[in-house]
Design a protein around this motif. Structure first.
Motif, PDB file in Angstrom:
ATOM      1  N   ASN A 116       0.825  -1.214   0.000  1.00 54.17           N
ATOM      2  CA  ASN A 116       0.000   0.000   0.000  1.00 54.17           C
ATOM      3  C   ASN A 116       0.858   1.263   0.000  1.00 54.17           C
ATOM      4  O   ASN A 116       0.513   2.257  -0.649  1.00 54.17           O
ATOM      5  CB  ASN A 116      -0.940  -0.007   1.209  1.00 54.17           C
ATOM      6  CG  ASN A 116      -2.144  -0.913   1.014  1.00 54.17           C
ATOM      7  OD1 ASN A 116      -2.772  -0.882  -0.044  1.00 54.17           O
ATOM      8  ND2 ASN A 116      -2.470  -1.709   2.010  1.00 54.17           N
ATOM      9  N   LEU A 117       1.966   1.228   0.718  1.00 54.47           N
ATOM     10  CA  LEU A 117       2.912   2.351   0.679  1.00 54.47           C
ATOM     11  C   LEU A 117       3.375   2.600  -0.752  1.00 54.47           C
ATOM     12  O   LEU A 117       3.405   3.757  -1.227  1.00 54.47           O
ATOM     13  CB  LEU A 117       4.108   2.039   1.582  1.00 54.47           C
ATOM     14  CG  LEU A 117       5.347   2.923   1.437  1.00 54.47           C
ATOM     15  CD1 LEU A 117       5.099   4.294   2.042  1.00 54.47           C
ATOM     16  CD2 LEU A 117       6.562   2.272   2.107  1.00 54.47           C
ATOM     17  N   LEU A 118       3.725   1.538  -1.440  1.00 52.51           N
ATOM     18  CA  LEU A 118       4.237   1.668  -2.800  1.00 52.51           C
ATOM     19  C   LEU A 118       3.172   2.205  -3.757  1.00 52.51           C
ATOM     20  O   LEU A 118       3.445   3.087  -4.576  1.00 52.51           O
ATOM     21  CB  LEU A 118       4.750   0.316  -3.289  1.00 52.51           C
ATOM     22  CG  LEU A 118       6.026  -0.181  -2.612  1.00 52.51           C
ATOM     23  CD1 LEU A 118       6.243  -1.667  -2.889  1.00 52.51           C
ATOM     24  CD2 LEU A 118       7.232   0.624  -3.076  1.00 52.51           C
ATOM     25  N   VAL A 119       1.966   1.684  -3.658  1.00 49.54           N
ATOM     26  CA  VAL A 119       0.910   2.070  -4.592  1.00 49.54           C
ATOM     27  C   VAL A 119       0.342   3.444  -4.259  1.00 49.54           C
ATOM     28  O   VAL A 119       0.160   4.293  -5.139  1.00 49.54           O
ATOM     29  CB  VAL A 119      -0.193   1.000  -4.599  1.00 49.54           C
ATOM     30  CG1 VAL A 119      -1.403   1.471  -5.412  1.00 49.54           C
ATOM     31  CG2 VAL A 119       0.341  -0.316  -5.169  1.00 49.54           C
ATOM     32  N   ASP A 120       0.064   3.690  -2.980  1.00 48.91           N
ATOM     33  CA  ASP A 120      -0.643   4.909  -2.591  1.00 48.91           C
ATOM     34  C   ASP A 120       0.286   6.109  -2.414  1.00 48.91           C
ATOM     35  O   ASP A 120      -0.107   7.243  -2.711  1.00 48.91           O
ATOM     36  CB  ASP A 120      -1.408   4.679  -1.284  1.00 48.91           C
ATOM     37  CG  ASP A 120      -2.495   3.633  -1.421  1.00 48.91           C
ATOM     38  OD1 ASP A 120      -2.930   3.379  -2.557  1.00 48.91           O
ATOM     39  OD2 ASP A 120      -2.901   3.064  -0.389  1.00 48.91           O
ATOM     40  N   GLU A 121       1.486   5.877  -1.922  1.00 50.21           N
ATOM     41  CA  GLU A 121       2.386   6.992  -1.619  1.00 50.21           C
ATOM     42  C   GLU A 121       3.417   7.211  -2.722  1.00 50.21           C
ATOM     43  O   GLU A 121       3.683   8.346  -3.123  1.00 50.21           O
ATOM     44  CB  GLU A 121       3.078   6.758  -0.282  1.00 50.21           C
ATOM     45  CG  GLU A 121       3.886   7.943   0.211  1.00 50.21           C
ATOM     46  CD  GLU A 121       4.275   7.801   1.671  1.00 50.21           C
ATOM     47  OE1 GLU A 121       5.446   8.047   1.989  1.00 50.21           O
ATOM     48  OE2 GLU A 121       3.397   7.440   2.495  1.00 50.21           O
ATOM     49  N   VAL A 122       4.015   6.112  -3.207  1.00 47.95           N
ATOM     50  CA  VAL A 122       5.050   6.238  -4.231  1.00 47.95           C
ATOM     51  C   VAL A 122       4.428   6.264  -5.629  1.00 47.95           C
ATOM     52  O   VAL A 122       5.049   6.730  -6.582  1.00 47.95           O
ATOM     53  CB  VAL A 122       6.081   5.100  -4.107  1.00 47.95           C
ATOM     54  CG1 VAL A 122       7.248   5.305  -5.059  1.00 47.95           C
ATOM     55  CG2 VAL A 122       6.609   5.008  -2.681  1.00 47.95           C
ATOM     56  N   ALA A 123       3.201   5.764  -5.740  1.00 48.03           N
ATOM     57  CA  ALA A 123       2.471   5.737  -7.019  1.00 48.03           C
ATOM     58  C   ALA A 123       3.193   4.894  -8.063  1.00 48.03           C
ATOM     59  O   ALA A 123       3.373   5.307  -9.205  1.00 48.03           O
ATOM     60  CB  ALA A 123       2.225   7.151  -7.535  1.00 48.03           C
ATOM     61  N   VAL A 124       3.602   3.693  -7.664  1.00 48.75           N
ATOM     62  CA  VAL A 124       4.208   2.746  -8.597  1.00 48.75           C
ATOM     63  C   VAL A 124       3.305   1.524  -8.721  1.00 48.75           C
ATOM     64  O   VAL A 124       2.398   1.314  -7.919  1.00 48.75           O
ATOM     65  CB  VAL A 124       5.621   2.328  -8.145  1.00 48.75           C
ATOM     66  CG1 VAL A 124       6.586   3.497  -8.255  1.00 48.75           C
ATOM     67  CG2 VAL A 124       5.609   1.781  -6.714  1.00 48.75           C
ATOM     68  N   GLY A 125       3.591   0.720  -9.748  1.00 46.52           N
ATOM     69  CA  GLY A 125       2.774  -0.456  -9.986  1.00 46.52           C
ATOM     70  C   GLY A 125       3.464  -1.411 -10.931  1.00 46.52           C
ATOM     71  O   GLY A 125       4.682  -1.348 -11.119  1.00 46.52           O
ATOM     72  N   PRO A 126       2.717  -2.316 -11.545  1.00 45.65           N
ATOM     73  CA  PRO A 126       3.293  -3.348 -12.396  1.00 45.65           C
ATOM     74  C   PRO A 126       4.247  -2.787 -13.447  1.00 45.65           C
ATOM     75  O   PRO A 126       3.922  -1.831 -14.153  1.00 45.65           O
ATOM     76  CB  PRO A 126       2.073  -3.996 -13.040  1.00 45.65           C
ATOM     77  CG  PRO A 126       0.988  -3.806 -12.036  1.00 45.65           C
ATOM     78  CD  PRO A 126       1.242  -2.464 -11.436  1.00 45.65           C
ATOM     79  N   GLY A 127       5.432  -3.402 -13.508  1.00 43.21           N
ATOM     80  CA  GLY A 127       6.438  -2.993 -14.477  1.00 43.21           C
ATOM     81  C   GLY A 127       7.428  -1.979 -13.949  1.00 43.21           C
ATOM     82  O   GLY A 127       8.504  -1.798 -14.533  1.00 43.21           O
TER      83      GLY A 127
END
Length: 229
Positions: free
Chosen positions: A49-60
């Motif tokens: 959730n930190l990565l998706v919501d705060e850093v705004a990263v995802g697949p790839g």
């Protein structure tokens, strides 16, 4: 074989989320930390959730993980894979970087949009003084949600990691329900200390700075069924 690492992890804890999944020892400090599957899953979800919501990263997208074998490293790696990130193994441009406080000089070789530092404190306490240019992973991750739905399918990098991990588990004869004792100095690759036991649905006792004289007693105390050579 599951098609992504998040599914392998979910399968490993599905039977009994309360059983000790990963037990961490450091013979240099006397530290012992035991995590059930449910507890580790909570750390993994918060990291994703930190990565998706705060850093705004995802697949790839790509992460650098400059961390030694450790229970917090397991949470970071599994969180990255749950969010669909690839973990780079050579310095370059990445979207997010996680580094141990002892490896900050090495982190200078990487170009990263967001940087997190880990003190790897025995009690997962926040850092009193955070290095410039970094955020404290422990402080930041605690604010995020306890549940995360992993992306449905892993890419070719994950598939290759799972093939390697499955082969290692077969090579060592690790099977479902085994409790595996691993000297992290001998097996520092996360394919060995993290993924191989998970693919076999085994639990793990990790020993850093292992004192050979303590290992037989530890194997008995921890009910180890499968010490690695």
């Amino acid at each position: 074989m599951a098609d992504n690492i998040a599914r392998v992890f979910a399968d490993a804890i599905a039977t009994d989320p309360t059983r000790p999944l990963l037990t961490w020892y450091d013979d240099a400090t006397g530290e012992r930390t035991e995590l059930s599957g449910a507890t580790l899953a909570n750390w993994v979800a918060k990291t994703a959730n930190l990565l998706v919501d705060e850093v705004a990263v995802g697949p790839g997208d790509v992460a650098a993980v400059l961390l030694p074998p450790h229970w917090q490293t397991a949470a970071v790696l599994l969180g990255c894979w749950s969010a669909g990130l690839n973990v780079a193994d050579t310095p370059g441009d990445v979207d997010v970087l996680f580094a141990a406080a002892t490896r900050l000089a090495e982190a200078e070789s990487w170009s990263a949009g967001e940087r997190y530092v880990l003190a790897l404190d025995p009690f997962a306490l926040p850092m009193r003084q955070v290095p410039p240019g970094f955020a404290d992973y422990v402080s930041e991750v605690r604010a995020h949600g306890d549940h995360f739905s992993p992306y449905a399918k892993g890419g070719p990098v994950e598939a290759e990691l799972l093939v390697r991990a499955t082969a290692r588990a077969a090579q060592w004869g690790i099977g479902r329900g085994d409790r595996v004792l691993i000297d992290t100095g001998t097996y520092p690759d996360p394919v060995d200390w993290l993924l191989a036991p998970l693919t076999a649905n085994a639990t793990t006792v990790l020993c850093a700075n292992a004192d050979p004289s303590t290992l037989p007693t530890r194997a008995t105390t921890e009910r180890v069924t499968h010490p690695l050579p």
